[in-house]
Design an enzyme around this catalytic site. Structure first.
Site, PDB file in Angstrom:
ATOM      1  CD  GLN A  29      -3.533  -4.650   6.285  1.00 58.04           C
ATOM      2  OE1 GLN A  29      -3.354  -3.621   5.648  1.00 58.04           O
ATOM      3  NE2 GLN A  29      -4.194  -5.680   5.787  1.00 58.04           N
ATOM      4  CG  ASP A  39      -9.914  -0.449   4.442  1.00 53.78           C
ATOM      5  OD1 ASP A  39      -9.534  -0.721   3.286  1.00 53.78           O
ATOM      6  OD2 ASP A  39      -9.231  -0.670   5.457  1.00 53.78           O
ATOM      7  CE  LYS A  90      -3.866  -2.434   2.027  1.00 51.51           C
ATOM      8  NZ  LYS A  90      -4.599  -2.885   3.201  1.00 51.51           N
TER       9      LYS A  90
END
Ligand code: NAP
Length: 283
Positions: A96, A119, A52
């Site tokens: 994460q 997200d 990322k």
């Protein structure tokens, strides 16, 4: 023989579009910023976080990593998120998942400002997706839709079957197919006659978490078969959940693993971060 859907090439095209828009935004004094939080030392999470960060650098974003030890308290983690929520130079925040034991994924998801929730896991954003009025889409299902669009696979009026009903893949995937006027069936571990249901699908999406789960007898000739799986085989090699060699001669289009859905997830994260930066700066 099926058309192989090239996720690497489509992901590169999306990232190039994001990079071009980012360059224009920078001319106006805005650099999209993404904060990536990783708690603990899970090797898979570390690989995802590194990828990322690399993608951010390639499209011209500012990114910051916050690597916290596995024994981080909930209080510390939530106060970091509060700080990042308040920062003007950070437009997207992702933590994460899954978090180490003792920390609640749910609390962290709910602590991230919905405007910075790139997200799209926050309940507010999930609600927007449900009613079809959204700014952010969860990256993996959004990536699948991008693959279908850019390969010319029509969803309207088609029978679509999604295997898996997780909050991050299966459920939002089904909603996105529904929004595009597919007739959608969602299958799960209690589904009866799964193979027969799958055989009706013009678009079959596997998000089940089991290697080689989708076999040739589950696929209608000419169907578009999308493999979301990121599993490891007995030799530790990345593999999907569709038996590719057996299904490919039957399908009309198919995604390989690796090189299918996987690269799209990061591309869509970049797209969401750019959207977040534009929203927050009124550009
Ligand atoms: P998950 O939370 O474990 O969900 C799996 C789903 O599959 C559940 O809904 C489960 O049903 C269903 N299922 C399990 N066994 C089944 C069976 N025998 N028959 C029918 N359905 C069954 O997994 P996930 O997070 O959605 O991830 C799914 C896959 O996508 C995994 O391989 C994951 O690694 C991959 N993934 C890839 C990306 C990417 O970037 N490409 C991103 C995220 C996930 P129940 O609900 O009844 O238990």
């Amino acid at each position: 023989m099926a058309i192989q859907i090239d996720g690497k090439a489509i992901s590169a095209a999306v990232r190039a579009e994001v990079a071009a828009e980012t360059a224009a935004l920078k001319q106006e004094g805005v650099t999209p910023g993404l904060a990536v939080i990783i708690v603990g030392d899970d090797p898979a999470s570390r690989v995802y976080v590194n990828n990322k960060k690399k993608a951010c650098a390639e499209v011209g974003f500012h990114s910051e990593e916050f690597a916290l030890p596995a024994d981080t308290t909930e209080e510390t983690l939530l106060s970091l998120i509060a700080e990042l929520n308040a920062r003007k130079d950070i437009h997207g925040i992702l933590c994460q998942l899954p978090l180490p034991k003792g920390l609640s994924d749910k609390k962290v998801i709910e602590a991230i400002s919905p405007q910075k929730d790139v997200d799209a896991f926050h309940a507010e954003n999930v609600g927007h997706i449900m009613i079809g009025d959204y700014q952010f889409l969860p990256c993996t299902p959004a990536g699948v839709m991008e693959l279908l669009h850019r390969t010319g696979v029509e969803v309207e009026g088609k029978r679509c079957v999604v295997i898996g009903r997780s909050n991050i893949v299966g459920k939002p995937m089904a909603m996105l197919l529904l929004h595009e006027n597919g007739t959608v069936t969602v299958c799960h571990s209690r589904t009866r006659d799964l193979a027969a249901i799958c055989r009706e699908a013009d678009v079959l999406v596997a998000a089940v978490g089991k290697p080689k789960f989708v076999t040739a007898d589950m696929v209608k000739p000419g169907a578009a078969v999308i493999d979301v799986g990121m599993n490891r085989d007995e030799n530790g090699k990345l593999c999907g959940e569709v038996d590719f060699d057996a299904v490919e001669p039957i399908a009309g289009a198919i995604t390989p693993v690796p090189g299918g859905v996987g690269p799209m997830t990061i591309a869509m994260l970049m797209k969401n971060t750019l959207t977040a930066a534009k929203m927050q700066t009124g550009k």
